[in-house]
Design a protein around this motif. Structure first.
Motif, short mmCIF file in Angstrom:
data_model
loop_
_atom_site.label_atom_id
_atom_site.label_comp_id
_atom_site.label_asym_id
_atom_site.label_seq_id
_atom_site.Cartn_x
_atom_site.Cartn_y
_atom_site.Cartn_z
N SER A 22 7.61 -1.93 5.16
CA SER A 22 8.61 -0.95 4.73
C SER A 22 8.05 0.12 3.81
O SER A 22 8.75 1.07 3.46
N GLY A 23 6.78 -0.05 3.42
CA GLY A 23 6.17 0.91 2.50
C GLY A 23 6.20 0.45 1.06
O GLY A 23 5.70 1.16 0.18
N LYS A 24 6.76 -0.72 0.80
CA LYS A 24 6.77 -1.25 -0.57
C LYS A 24 5.36 -1.67 -0.96
O LYS A 24 4.70 -2.42 -0.23
N ILE A 25 4.92 -1.21 -2.11
CA ILE A 25 3.60 -1.60 -2.61
C ILE A 25 3.70 -3.02 -3.16
O ILE A 25 4.50 -3.30 -4.06
N VAL A 26 2.91 -3.91 -2.59
CA VAL A 26 2.99 -5.32 -2.97
C VAL A 26 1.75 -5.80 -3.72
O VAL A 26 1.68 -6.95 -4.14
N GLY A 27 0.76 -4.88 -3.88
CA GLY A 27 -0.43 -5.26 -4.61
C GLY A 27 -1.34 -4.07 -4.79
O GLY A 27 -1.20 -3.06 -4.09
N SER A 28 -2.25 -4.16 -5.74
CA SER A 28 -3.19 -3.07 -5.96
C SER A 28 -4.46 -3.65 -6.55
O SER A 28 -4.48 -4.80 -7.01
N GLY A 44 1.90 -5.72 9.58
CA GLY A 44 2.71 -4.50 9.74
C GLY A 44 2.57 -3.53 8.59
O GLY A 44 3.09 -2.42 8.65
N GLY A 45 1.87 -3.97 7.53
CA GLY A 45 1.73 -3.13 6.34
C GLY A 45 0.47 -2.28 6.39
O GLY A 45 -0.13 -2.10 7.46
N SER A 46 0.09 -1.77 5.24
CA SER A 46 -1.06 -0.88 5.21
C SER A 46 -1.85 -1.03 3.91
O SER A 46 -1.33 -1.52 2.92
N ARG A 47 -3.10 -0.59 3.97
CA ARG A 47 -3.95 -0.51 2.77
C ARG A 47 -4.28 0.95 2.60
O ARG A 47 -4.76 1.61 3.53
N VAL A 48 -3.99 1.48 1.42
CA VAL A 48 -4.18 2.91 1.18
C VAL A 48 -5.03 3.09 -0.07
O VAL A 48 -4.80 2.42 -1.09
N LEU A 49 -5.99 3.99 -0.02
CA LEU A 49 -6.85 4.25 -1.17
C LEU A 49 -6.10 5.08 -2.21
O LEU A 49 -5.39 6.04 -1.87
N GLY A 50 -6.26 4.71 -3.47
CA GLY A 50 -5.62 5.46 -4.55
C GLY A 50 -4.91 4.53 -5.52
O GLY A 50 -4.93 3.31 -5.35
N ASN A 51 -4.31 5.15 -6.53
CA ASN A 51 -3.61 4.38 -7.57
C ASN A 51 -2.10 4.47 -7.39
O ASN A 51 -1.58 5.53 -7.04
N GLY A 52 -1.43 3.38 -7.68
CA GLY A 52 0.03 3.37 -7.62
C GLY A 52 0.53 1.99 -7.94
O GLY A 52 -0.21 1.01 -7.82
#
Lengths: 132, 64
Positions: A22-28, A44-52
């Motif tokens: 759903s686009g919810k950030i679940v970890g960093s 179904g989720g994603s890994r995106v570079l950057g801070n958040g």
């Protein structure tokens, strides 16, 4: 903060976030770039570079994006301008999906209650409501 | 307009609002002390009352 950071041993560190479908950030995290490939996002989720953080950001079209303000306001015992749809919970209970933008609250016992309005990806809105 | 009626369990609300058990017991023992002058108490109650009074006498509050 930069997405890239050099640590003493010369290894480049890379910030990333993990999001669910759903686009919810679940970890960093912030790890050596060579270890990025083993960071597996939820199905179904994603890994995106950057801070958040999940509290203030979400993933939209593969980009870390700030969550928009929640428009809900409290007037007496009424919640108004609620995003549609939203989930309203009281002290973590009584989850109710609201689709008409307004809620009339009542309580069978006196006390101060925490009312949470969730409408992802909008920010959560929290109110303290007191029943004399 | 959606209406939400929140009906929490009154048990935990009462538990949070009650005076401490110690304060409640203190009030009960004071009542029993007063009643003991006129009412025959069970021996266990009399014994416990004597222990309570002995502790109070040992650690007197004085002018507090």
């Amino acid at each position: 903060m930069s997405d890239l950071m050099l640590v003493p041993n010369g290894e480049t560190m890379t910030a990333f976030v993990m999001a669910d479908a759903s686009g919810k950030i679940v970890g960093s995290g912030n790890i050596p770039a060579r270890m990025l490939s083993i960071q597996k996002p939820p199905v179904g989720g994603s890994r995106v570079l950057g801070n958040g953080t999940g509290k203030t950001h979400h993933i939209a079209d593969g980009v870390i994006t700030e969550r928009k303000n929640n428009t809900t306001t409290l007037s007496g015992m009424r919640l108004l301008s609620i995003p549609n749809p939203s989930t309203v919970t009281i002290d973590g209970e009584n989850a109710c999906v609201v689709t008409d933008g307004e809620v009339d609250l009542s309580f069978t016992q006196p006390g101060t209650y925490t009312v949470l309005v969730s409408s992802f990806p909008a920010l959560d809105a929290t109110f303290q409501v007191t029943q004399p | 307009m959606t209406k939400i009626v929140h009906d929490p369990d009154p048990g935990p609300l009462r538990a949070k609002a009650y005076p401490s058990v110690g304060d409640q017991l203190d009030a009960i023992w004071k009542t029993l002390q007063t009643l003991s002058a006129e009412v025959q108490m069970p021996p266990e109650t009399v014994a416990m009352l004597e222990k309570i009074n002995a502790v109070k006498a040992r650690y007197a509050k004085g002018n507090r």
